[in-house]
Design an enzyme around this catalytic site. Structure first.
Site, PDB file in Angstrom:
ATOM      1  CE1 TYR A 154      -3.088   3.121   0.698  1.00  0.00           C
ATOM      2  CE2 TYR A 154      -1.748   3.456   2.655  1.00  0.00           C
ATOM      3  CZ  TYR A 154      -2.696   3.918   1.767  1.00  0.00           C
ATOM      4  OH  TYR A 154      -3.245   5.167   1.921  1.00  0.00           O
ATOM      5  CE  LYS A 158      -2.809   5.897  -1.471  1.00  0.00           C
ATOM      6  NZ  LYS A 158      -3.812   6.595  -2.284  1.00  0.00           N
TER       7      LYS A 158
HETATM    8  N1  NAP Z   1      -7.886   7.634   5.989  1.00  0.00           N
HETATM    9  C1  NAP Z   1      -6.561   7.637   6.092  1.00  0.00           C
HETATM   10  O1  NAP Z   1      -5.991   7.493   7.195  1.00  0.00           O
HETATM   11  C2  NAP Z   1      -5.720   7.872   4.864  1.00  0.00           C
HETATM   12  C3  NAP Z   1      -4.347   8.146   5.075  1.00  0.00           C
HETATM   13  C4  NAP Z   1      -3.549   8.368   3.968  1.00  0.00           C
HETATM   14  C5  NAP Z   1      -4.082   8.332   2.697  1.00  0.00           C
HETATM   15  N2  NAP Z   1      -5.411   8.051   2.522  1.00  0.00           N
HETATM   16  C6  NAP Z   1      -5.921   8.001   1.147  1.00  0.00           C
HETATM   17  O2  NAP Z   1      -7.032   8.863   1.036  1.00  0.00           O
HETATM   18  C7  NAP Z   1      -7.867   8.400  -0.018  1.00  0.00           C
HETATM   19  C8  NAP Z   1      -9.301   8.376   0.457  1.00  0.00           C
HETATM   20  O3  NAP Z   1      -9.421   7.400   1.471  1.00  0.00           O
HETATM   21  P1  NAP Z   1     -10.438   7.528   2.703  1.00  0.00           P
HETATM   22  O4  NAP Z   1      -9.614   7.618   3.928  1.00  0.00           O
HETATM   23  O5  NAP Z   1     -11.429   8.578   2.430  1.00  0.00           O
HETATM   24  O6  NAP Z   1     -11.065   6.066   2.661  1.00  0.00           O
HETATM   25  P2  NAP Z   1     -12.586   5.572   2.572  1.00  0.00           P
HETATM   26  O7  NAP Z   1     -13.424   6.297   3.570  1.00  0.00           O
HETATM   27  O8  NAP Z   1     -12.495   4.093   2.651  1.00  0.00           O
HETATM   28  O9  NAP Z   1     -13.047   6.033   1.115  1.00  0.00           O
HETATM   29  C9  NAP Z   1     -12.546   5.424  -0.043  1.00  0.00           C
HETATM   30  C10 NAP Z   1     -13.363   5.855  -1.231  1.00  0.00           C
HETATM   31  O10 NAP Z   1     -12.847   5.182  -2.393  1.00  0.00           O
HETATM   32  C11 NAP Z   1     -13.906   4.463  -3.024  1.00  0.00           C
HETATM   33  N3  NAP Z   1     -13.407   3.242  -3.620  1.00  0.00           N
HETATM   34  C12 NAP Z   1     -12.834   2.193  -2.980  1.00  0.00           C
HETATM   35  N4  NAP Z   1     -12.536   1.228  -3.856  1.00  0.00           N
HETATM   36  C13 NAP Z   1     -12.916   1.682  -5.069  1.00  0.00           C
HETATM   37  C14 NAP Z   1     -12.865   1.138  -6.378  1.00  0.00           C
HETATM   38  N5  NAP Z   1     -12.351  -0.086  -6.606  1.00  0.00           N
HETATM   39  N6  NAP Z   1     -13.351   1.863  -7.424  1.00  0.00           N
HETATM   40  C15 NAP Z   1     -13.875   3.090  -7.197  1.00  0.00           C
HETATM   41  N7  NAP Z   1     -13.951   3.668  -5.976  1.00  0.00           N
HETATM   42  C16 NAP Z   1     -13.471   2.965  -4.931  1.00  0.00           C
HETATM   43  C17 NAP Z   1     -14.908   4.176  -1.905  1.00  0.00           C
HETATM   44  O11 NAP Z   1     -16.208   4.044  -2.435  1.00  0.00           O
HETATM   45  P3  NAP Z   1     -17.029   2.669  -2.610  1.00  0.00           P
HETATM   46  O12 NAP Z   1     -16.685   1.792  -1.446  1.00  0.00           O
HETATM   47  O13 NAP Z   1     -18.450   3.171  -2.624  1.00  0.00           O
HETATM   48  O14 NAP Z   1     -16.575   2.136  -3.929  1.00  0.00           O
HETATM   49  C18 NAP Z   1     -14.815   5.479  -1.103  1.00  0.00           C
HETATM   50  O15 NAP Z   1     -15.626   6.467  -1.684  1.00  0.00           O
HETATM   51  C19 NAP Z   1      -7.326   7.029  -0.435  1.00  0.00           C
HETATM   52  O16 NAP Z   1      -6.555   7.166  -1.608  1.00  0.00           O
HETATM   53  C20 NAP Z   1      -6.442   6.636   0.738  1.00  0.00           C
HETATM   54  O17 NAP Z   1      -5.402   5.773   0.344  1.00  0.00           O
HETATM   55  C21 NAP Z   1      -6.243   7.826   3.583  1.00  0.00           C
END
Ligand code: NAP
Length: 263
Positions: A154, A158
């Site tokens: 993962y 990134k």
């Molecule tokens: N939260 C953290 O701590 C964190 C830290 C660093 C980076 N990030 C990054 O921030 C970004 C957003 O993550 P988040 O924290 O908001 O997570 P999240 O709440 O799990 O949201 C992820 C989003 O991506 C969508 N998604 C997942 N798989 C998908 C697929 N195969 N095709 C299309 N859409 C998909 C999900 O929608 P559906 O399930 O409806 O498809 C959801 O809308 C990600 O790139 C993550 O790696 C998050």
């Protein structure tokens, strides 16, 4: 500036992506919202619309599938939807020893986090280059800044997003197109459920230590419009990422192992 302008957001059904949708909608943008779940997207659309004249298109699409980026682009063309801003936010992580993880699910993660993001940048970025205007915001992670045991694949996806985004930014700056990379640290979303870490109350990823998704999205939008190359969300996350630069790689990998083994 936002009159008749459109922003496409992947992963807009929840978490940081939903907050991006709210922010851009409040600024007057039309929206194209992407996730796998039509029902959730419909609910987001209904919660935002509220009698406004701005348009919201929802396109359910699993971006971990082969050719999904091209299909999404074709769908936008067919519907005459041309985003002025592309937000590549969709992504997920997997926690655990790499050799114990499902090989096909790791491949899905790489397809979503790397391949689709890269193709969407190419397809929509080409149109932006022709128009000599546009913005791309790619979401990486603080995991991009060091080897991260137990989040190995993962975090490496990134690192790709960060390096690719910064390189693309330098290419497209000659054509009036801005590319910015946002690196959130731990943020309070469903990310931890899907990655297998869960709602832990203590340790590095404890719920109380996580940043608010709205705040993270605001920092991303602000960095985008300030035309920053990249930004790390939050001072503590910045300090952690920057301190890596001065420490030996073996030491960084070892410390990262201690933090990540039992988060
Ligand atoms: N939260 C953290 O701590 C964190 C830290 C660093 C980076 N990030 C990054 O921030 C970004 C957003 O993550 P988040 O924290 O908001 O997570 P999240 O709440 O799990 O949201 C992820 C989003 O991506 C969508 N998604 C997942 N798989 C998908 C697929 N195969 N095709 C299309 N859409 C998909 C999900 O929608 P559906 O399930 O409806 O498809 C959801 O809308 C990600 O790139 C993550 O790696 C998050």
């Amino acid at each position: 500036m936002s009159e008749n302008q459109t922003v496409l957001i992947t992963g807009a059904s929840g978490g940081i992506g939903l907050e991006f949708a709210k922010i851009f909608f409040s600024k007057g943008y039309n929206l194209i919202l992407i996730s796998r779940d039509r029902q959730k997207l419909q609910e987001v659309k209904e919660s935002l619309t509220n009698g406004s004249s701005q348009s919201i298109a929802i396109i359910p699409c699993d971006l971990s599938q082969d050719k999904s980026a091209q299909n999404l682009y074709n769908q936008c063309k067919a519907d005459e939807l041309a985003p002025d801003i592309l937000v590549n936010n969709a992504g997920f992580g997997m926690h655990g020893e790499h050799v114990d993880l499902s090989v096909s699910e790791v491949e899905n993660m790489i397809n979503l986090n790397i391949l689709s993001l890269t193709s969407l940048c190419g397809l929509f970025g080409r149109d932006m280059k022709k128009r000599k205007s546009g913005f791309i915001l790619n979401v990486a992670s603080t995991g991009a800044y060091q080897p991260t045991p137990y989040h190995g694949a993962y975090a490496a996806t990134k690192s790709y997003v960060l390096n690719f985004s910064e390189a693309l930014a330098k290419e497209l700056e000659d054509y009036g197109v801005t590319v910015t990379c946002l690196s959130p640290g731990a943020t309070d979303t469903d990310f931890f459920i899907r990655s297998g870490i869960g709602d832990v109350m203590t340790g590095f990823f404890a719920k109380k230590r996580r940043m608010d998704a709205k705040k993270v999205a605001e920092l991303g939008v602000s960095a985008l419009f300030s035309k920053k190359l990249s930004t790390i969300a939050g001072l503590t996350n910045k300090i952690l990422a920057w301190s890596n630069r001065f420490a030996p790689r073996a030491m960084v990998a070892g410390l990262s192992k201690i933090l990540m083994k039992n988060p």
